[in-house]
Motif scaffolding. Structure first.
Motif, short mmCIF file in Angstrom:
data_model
loop_
_atom_site.label_atom_id
_atom_site.label_comp_id
_atom_site.label_asym_id
_atom_site.label_seq_id
_atom_site.Cartn_x
_atom_site.Cartn_y
_atom_site.Cartn_z
N MET A 1 97.83 47.11 -6.32
CA MET A 1 97.65 45.63 -6.18
C MET A 1 98.91 45.08 -6.70
SD MET A 1 94.21 44.14 -7.48
CE MET A 1 93.98 44.79 -9.13
N ARG A 2 99.17 44.08 -5.71
CA ARG A 2 100.44 43.18 -5.69
C ARG A 2 99.95 41.80 -6.24
NH1 ARG A 2 101.62 46.30 -0.38
NH2 ARG A 2 99.37 46.03 -0.30
N SER A 3 100.98 41.07 -6.71
CA SER A 3 100.99 39.72 -7.26
C SER A 3 101.76 38.77 -6.00
CB SER A 3 101.27 39.57 -8.63
OG SER A 3 101.05 38.45 -9.20
N HIS A 4 100.85 37.87 -5.43
CA HIS A 4 101.53 37.07 -4.72
C HIS A 4 101.47 35.75 -5.01
CE1 HIS A 4 101.45 39.96 -0.94
NE2 HIS A 4 101.17 40.77 -1.92
N LYS A 5 102.61 34.87 -4.51
CA LYS A 5 102.72 33.38 -4.97
C LYS A 5 101.93 32.43 -4.12
CE LYS A 5 106.78 30.81 -6.22
NZ LYS A 5 108.17 30.99 -6.55
N VAL A 6 101.48 31.75 -4.62
CA VAL A 6 100.84 30.68 -3.68
C VAL A 6 101.82 29.83 -3.36
CG1 VAL A 6 98.96 28.81 -3.68
CG2 VAL A 6 98.33 30.84 -4.77
N ILE A 7 101.70 29.48 -1.95
CA ILE A 7 102.67 28.61 -1.39
C ILE A 7 102.17 27.17 -1.26
CG2 ILE A 7 104.32 28.05 0.53
CD1 ILE A 7 104.23 31.32 1.14
N GLU A 8 100.79 27.08 -0.48
CA GLU A 8 100.34 25.92 -0.43
C GLU A 8 98.63 26.05 -0.32
OE1 GLU A 8 101.48 23.28 3.46
OE2 GLU A 8 99.85 24.75 4.11
N ILE A 9 98.09 25.09 -0.47
CA ILE A 9 96.54 24.83 -0.20
C ILE A 9 96.40 23.84 0.75
CG2 ILE A 9 94.29 24.48 -1.38
CD1 ILE A 9 95.69 26.86 -2.71
N ARG A 10 95.42 24.24 1.68
CA ARG A 10 95.25 22.98 2.92
C ARG A 10 93.69 22.90 2.97
NH1 ARG A 10 97.94 26.38 6.26
NH2 ARG A 10 96.48 26.63 8.01
N ASN A 11 93.59 21.63 2.51
CA ASN A 11 91.77 21.39 2.36
C ASN A 11 91.44 20.98 3.70
OD1 ASN A 11 91.05 21.78 -0.37
ND2 ASN A 11 92.75 20.29 -0.74
#
Ligand SMILES: Cc1cc2nc3c(=O)[nH]c(=O)nc-3n(C[C@H](O)[C@H](O)[C@H](O)COP(=O)(O)OP(=O)(O)OC[C@H]3O[C@@H](n4cnc5c(N)ncnc54)[C@H](O)[C@@H]3O)c2cc1C
Lengths: 214, 427
Positions: A1-11
């Motif tokens: 399992m890897r940890s990934h950083k969130v770049i953007e949320i598009r609603n």
């Protein structure tokens, strides 16, 4: 399992959103899914990968489910948060030798369009038609990603799409040539009914051609 | 001499792993004793597939502790993964060993007696480093080819307790088979969690089967439990090989397409029937056994009826049916329309009757025919074992020996719930 950083949320609608994450060295076959949850949390869910194989980032398309646990939590995530990604999993995938040769029909309900988006973004020259079943027109998620003539929006609650009614109704009225390769993704009632209709129309569906969400 | 006792719950893979661990203890001077006797070491290889299996595992833990409160008590297997914190909190248990460290149970106990106390997680993990099982409890020798599963059926807890699918290198498998055959094994059984999905380098499941069948020696091959997906026509083509036994345990789970979809199984009824028909076209009396889950969420009377019908239709040689029980963390746990326990019980009774009847009909057809029986127990004159179809046979003969093949003419069948064929040695 890897940890990934969130770049953007598009609603995309009040309930549906896209999470864009860094990809790091993650590789997958278009059509596969990941399991996703906040770093360290035991609550995880499956999400099809929305982005293409060649994109430099990883995206998922999620609808917040009423009374749902994880889809609601994920909606609140922000750029800079970390999510645990496991996978890729699943056998819902295109056959290499068919991609440039065959005519495809993709049938999806709601966010079931996600792996189809990935198919098409990965192989933009495919010969396809896409039937997207939703309730209202606003759920035609990123419709501009698909060539206009290839995307048919079926709306069941209002007459605002290209076809007023369910995808299964559309299929009954518009029989599919038997040499078409069909892929079905979304809720299991649609898949069960569409499967039946397609079989009667002479389409042969193997196990890799359906992906049930709920 | 120190004594060790084992209790194994659940699948064949667990059975294989217990056998291998037991061999290691025996090789190192331990005496194997039955689980209900006093021992210095108790090893419980647990299962967590249903509530009932959890319950049984807990009972065996208490039983071992009552027999000898000073024993070294080791709990391993799927419950050790799934209920680790609870088990580690119980004083009577010395070691809780998760699946990926199971092959080092002996090292752990040995270290314990040397006064070194390790946490199991500090010991090397290896899914395939079990020794051979030649000193195990069976004449059949199991060979593990794969572990874990990535299918994520919605009812199933296995992916979270056994982990992702991993395949054992093909050369190791072939060496293992050669070794057990050299040591006298007459029947090799392939085991794993989802063996049909075997994939190592460019080798798939059918390649493994083909290469094993090509090995020399007087043995027969049994494919244990296999999912009805993931294998192709090449595998079906190998089914009439003289070394292959005509028996497959093909897990169906439900006879209703809507339920199969909700379970996220990788086939539908039409495909399942196609496979069965293809298999039976190789040999009409091929024994196909199966697993059925009763009362999966939203299973209607009609869905259940479809399951009953397909059992009659496909004439399964044996149906292993169990009532659906919620497993924490699975998708099915969150599904609405869970089926009432009383309905599940009623359906189980209906299904059991049908399955018993179908099993009797299936086995009855062997009367008047011959079976090649591998003897597991004998007093020289009477013997018990399994024919190539994996149907139990008892027969009479002379100078009968354990772990030998005998040709037996079937004369009769017993009338109990697990009907046994009765025959006579053909000389
Ligand atoms: C292979 C796979 C891929 C998936 N890919 C996606 C995806 O790309 N995008 C996506 O939005 N979801 C996807 N899902 C569904 C997703 O995994 C979750 O089930 C969903 O986000 C709800 O989770 P929750 O924790 O919020 O709700 P839960 O607390 O888990 O469930 C609440 C209830 O909602 C129902 N439910 C689940 N999913 C939906 C849905 N989409 N619409 C309406 N009701 C639902 C469940 O049956 C349950 O009864 C996928 C599921 C699978 C098995």
């Amino acid at each position: 399992m890897r940890s990934h950083k969130v770049i953007e949320i598009r609603n995309l609608t009040p309930s549906t959103y896209i999470i864009k994450m860094e990809k790091k060295d993650f590789t997958f076959k278009t059509g596969q899914y990941i399991t996703l949850g906040f770093s360290g949390s035991i609550d995880r869910r499956e999400y099809s990968i929305y982005s293409s194989e060649q994109d430099k980032f990883l995206e998922v398309l999620i609808k917040e489910v009423e009374d749902g646990l994880v889809s609601k939590k994920l909606k609140r995530c922000k750029p800079g948060d970390y999510l645990d990604v496991d996978g890729p999993f699943g056998h819902f995938s295109l056959k290499e030798d068919e991609i440039s040769k065959k005519k495809f029909l993709f049938i999806a309900t709601g966010t079931g369009i996600s792996p189809i988006h990935s198919f098409i973004a990965t192989h933009p020259n495919m010969d396809y038609q896409l039937l997207h079943g939703v309730r209202k027109e606003e759920e035609a998620y990123e419709r501009e990603s698909y060539q206009n003539n290839n995307y048919i929006l079926c709306t069941s609650r209002e007459n605002s799409g290209d076809f007023y009614g369910r995808v299964t109704e559309y299929l009954k009225q518009n029989p599919v040539p038997s040499d078409t390769v069909c892929y079905l993704c979304g809720n299991c009632h649609m898949i069960y009914e569409a499967y039946d209709i397609l079989e009667k129309q002479g389409i042969n569906l193997g196990p890799i051609h359906t992906e049930v969400y709920f | 001499m120190k004594k060790v006792a084992f209790k194994t719950l659940g699948c064949r893979l667990n059975q294989y792993e217990t056998d291998a661990i037991a061999s290691q203890f025996q090789d190192n001077g331990f005496k194997l004793v039955p689980f209900d006797k006093e021992a210095d070491v108790y090893v419980i290889n647990s299962c967590t597939v249903t509530h009932q299996s959890d319950h049984k595992s807990r009972n065996f833990i208490s039983q071992a502790n009552r027999k000898n409160p000073d024993s070294v008590l080791v709990v391993t297997g799927c419950m050790a993964n799934n209920a680790k914190t609870e088990l580690e909190g119980r004083n009577e248990i010395n070691y809780v060993v998760e699946n990926d460290h199971k092959s080092s149970v002996y090292s752990l106990v040995e270290a314990h007696y040397n006064g070194e106390i390790f946490h199991p997680s500090k010991i090397n993990s290896d899914l395939f480093s079990y020794g051979s099982t030649d000193k195990g409890f069976h004449t059949r020798s199991m060979v593990k080819i794969q572990d874990g599963c990535d299918n994520f059926c919605t009812f199933c807890i296995i992916p979270s307790v056994r982990g992702r699918a991993v395949s054992r290198p093909i050369q190791d498998i072939l060496d293992n088979v050669k070794n057990v055959v050299k040591n006298g094994a007459k029947e090799v059984v392939l085991t794993g969690v989802n063996i049909g999905r075997y994939e190592y380098e460019s080798y798939k499941f059918d390649d493994v089967v083909e290469q094993i069948l090509d090995l020399e020696g007087d043995f027969r091959l049994r494919i244990s439990s296999i999912e009805p997906d993931g294998f192709g026509n090449k595998f079906l083509g190998l089914l009439n090989h003289p070394k292959m036994t005509p028996h497959l345990h093909l897990c169906l789970q439900s006879g209703s397409d809507p339920i199969l979809l909700k379970m996220r199984r990788m086939y539908n009824i039409k495909r399942f029937k196609e496979i069965v028909n293809k298999v039976r076209s190789v040999r009409a009396d091929f024994n196909i056994t199966t697993d059925i889950i009763i009362g999966f969420p939203d299973e209607s009377d009609q869905d259940f009826e479809s399951t009953c019908n397909i059992i009659k239709d496909l004439q399964f040689g044996h149906v292993h049916a169990f009532k659906y029980s919620i497993r924490k963390g699975t998708r099915a746990e969150r599904m609405p329309a869970q089926v009432d326990e009383r309905i599940k019980t009623q359906r189980s009774e209906v299904l059991r009757e049908i399955a018993d009847d179908v099993k009797f009909q299936y086995r009855k057809q062997f009367i008047g025919k011959e079976q090649i029986v591998l003897v597991e127990k004998t007093d020289g004159k009477n013997a018990k074992g399994y024919g190539e179809h994996y149907v139990p046979v008892v027969f009479e003969g002379c100078e009968l020996k354990r772990n030998h093949f005998y040709k037996v003419k079937i004369k009769e069948i017993t009338k109990d719930t697990d009907p046994v064929l009765i025959g006579e040695q053909v000389k």
